[in-house]
Design an enzyme around this catalytic site. Structure first.
Site, PDB file in Angstrom:
ATOM      1  N   PRO A   2      37.913   9.296  72.210  1.00 52.99           N
ATOM      2  CA  PRO A   2      36.644   9.734  71.639  1.00 52.99           C
ATOM      3  C   PRO A   2      35.460   9.781  72.583  1.00 52.99           C
ATOM      4  O   PRO A   2      34.724   8.824  72.694  1.00 52.99           O
ATOM      5  CB  PRO A   2      36.383   8.693  70.539  1.00 52.99           C
ATOM      6  CG  PRO A   2      37.141   7.466  70.957  1.00 52.99           C
ATOM      7  CD  PRO A   2      38.091   7.851  72.030  1.00 52.99           C
ATOM      8  N   GLU A   3      35.208  10.888  73.244  1.00 55.17           N
ATOM      9  CA  GLU A   3      33.890  11.114  73.816  1.00 55.17           C
ATOM     10  C   GLU A   3      33.247  12.166  72.929  1.00 55.17           C
ATOM     11  O   GLU A   3      33.865  12.610  71.947  1.00 55.17           O
ATOM     12  CB  GLU A   3      33.992  11.550  75.286  1.00 55.17           C
ATOM     13  CG  GLU A   3      34.589  10.427  76.143  1.00 55.17           C
ATOM     14  CD  GLU A   3      34.412  10.581  77.654  1.00 55.17           C
ATOM     15  OE1 GLU A   3      33.456  11.249  78.069  1.00 55.17           O
ATOM     16  OE2 GLU A   3      35.232  10.028  78.399  1.00 55.17           O
ATOM     17  N   LYS A  52      28.232  10.234  69.756  1.00 58.00           N
ATOM     18  CA  LYS A  52      29.556   9.782  69.326  1.00 58.00           C
ATOM     19  C   LYS A  52      29.555   9.323  67.866  1.00 58.00           C
ATOM     20  O   LYS A  52      30.484   8.659  67.429  1.00 58.00           O
ATOM     21  CB  LYS A  52      30.033   8.651  70.245  1.00 58.00           C
ATOM     22  CG  LYS A  52      30.189   9.077  71.700  1.00 58.00           C
ATOM     23  CD  LYS A  52      30.528   7.923  72.608  1.00 58.00           C
ATOM     24  CE  LYS A  52      30.503   8.367  74.072  1.00 58.00           C
ATOM     25  NZ  LYS A  52      30.571   7.220  75.003  1.00 58.00           N
ATOM     26  N   ARG A 258      33.083  -0.933  83.205  1.00 58.18           N
ATOM     27  CA  ARG A 258      34.208   0.002  83.104  1.00 58.18           C
ATOM     28  C   ARG A 258      34.573   0.450  84.504  1.00 58.18           C
ATOM     29  O   ARG A 258      33.749   0.429  85.406  1.00 58.18           O
ATOM     30  CB  ARG A 258      33.828   1.235  82.278  1.00 58.18           C
ATOM     31  CG  ARG A 258      32.983   0.958  81.054  1.00 58.18           C
ATOM     32  CD  ARG A 258      33.787   0.432  79.903  1.00 58.18           C
ATOM     33  NE  ARG A 258      34.808   1.363  79.459  1.00 58.18           N
ATOM     34  CZ  ARG A 258      34.573   2.381  78.646  1.00 58.18           C
ATOM     35  NH1 ARG A 258      33.377   2.593  78.191  1.00 58.18           N
ATOM     36  NH2 ARG A 258      35.567   3.170  78.272  1.00 58.18           N
TER      37      ARG A 258
END
Length: 271
Positions: A2-3, A52, A258
């Site tokens: 999901p981007e 998002k 990340r």
DNA sequence: GCTGCATGATGAA
DNA sequence: TCATCCTGCAGCA
């Protein structure tokens, strides 16, 4: 996966397959039992995507807010509908399709004030229909007052809404900017490049249903469709492999909790 | 069967 | 900066 591109795609497809219908809504997992009971039998009127976030509008002024987080996932079934898995938070059953949702960070009924709060936290969405030069101005402003690395800033949804870990790495590669460059030192021209690449790539991803940033000609393919799974991205998860443009080994590091990847040669600058 | 990892975000320290 | 919450699946024994 999901981007922002995935979210906008879901909004469009869910409205197409379920919009205008009264849906049977339930929460097989039970964690959204109360909300599901409230929506059960109502007509789904609209689905909006912002960054998002997804907002499902139902008759009677109910709004369902969904955020997929890292693990969230929708599954659509048509002809044969399997039993929902244990983790199915939400089930929406329409005339011709059933949609299951599992693993979301958020699946909740919200009021107008809460929606405003969510929207106010978000920077411009490159996929928003009405976004124009104004979005660029906002991003410039948002970056100019931050000293954090541009690679960290792009993941911050209040800077730009919808960019995730894949696009931040790929867009910085395409822009030729080192991820460690302080956000406020990225020039206005470079910000324009970032903004335009982000819009272009997210739109492309939304249309294709997957992230493909590589120019097919650079890897000897005729079209994006012909790219193999391993050929679709320039730097994401390609640590140690040769840069598709210059051959130098792709580097990896951590930024904003990340992993980020970049080409030390094509993206020089800081460090 | 178990482990570790993943395209996300938050709140505490 | 870290811990925490969300779930599924690949890779391994």
């Amino acid at each position: 996966m999901p981007e922002g591109h995935t979210i906008h795609r879901y909004a469009r497809r869910h409205l197409e397959t379920l919009g205008g219908q009264r849906l049977a809504v339930s929460s097989p997992q039970g964690r959204f039992a109360d909300g599901a009971a409230r929506l059960d039998g109502r007509r789904l009127e609209e689905v909006d995507a912002v960054g998002k976030h997804l907002f499902y509008r139902w008759e009677g002024d109910e709004t369902l807010h969904v955020h997929l987080g890292l693990f969230g996932r929708f599954r659509t079934h048509r002809a044969t509908v399997p039993e929902p898995s244990d983790g199915t938070r939400l089930a929406m059953v329409g005339d011709e399709a059933t949609v299951y949702l599992s693993g979301p960070t958020a699946c909740e009924l919200i009021g107008p004030d809460e929606e405003v709060t969510i929207r106010e936290r978000l920077g411009p969405d490159p996929l928003a229909a009405g976004v124009n030069g104004d979005g660029l101005a906002q991003v410039r402003h948002n970056l100019s007052r931050r000293r954090i690395p541009i690679g960290a800033a792009l993941l911050n949804q209040s800077v730009v809404a919808g960019v995730g870990n894949v696009y931040r790495a790929e867009v910085l590669f395409l822009a030729g900017i080192h991820p460690a460059t302080p956000a406020n030192e990225v020039t206005p021209d470079e910000v324009r490049t970032i903004w335009e690449l982000t819009r272009q790539q997210l739109r492309r991803g939304e249309r294709a249903g997957r992230i493909v940033t590589v120019d097919p000609h650079e890897v000897g393919a005729r079209s994006r469709r012909d790219l193999s799974r391993d050929e679709r991205l320039y730097v994401y998860k390609r640590s140690g492999e040769p840069c598709r443009r210059c051959g130098m080994a792709i580097a990896a590091g951590e930024m904003a909790n990340r992993t980020i990847w970049w080409c030390p040669s094509c993206q020089d600058g800081a460090n």
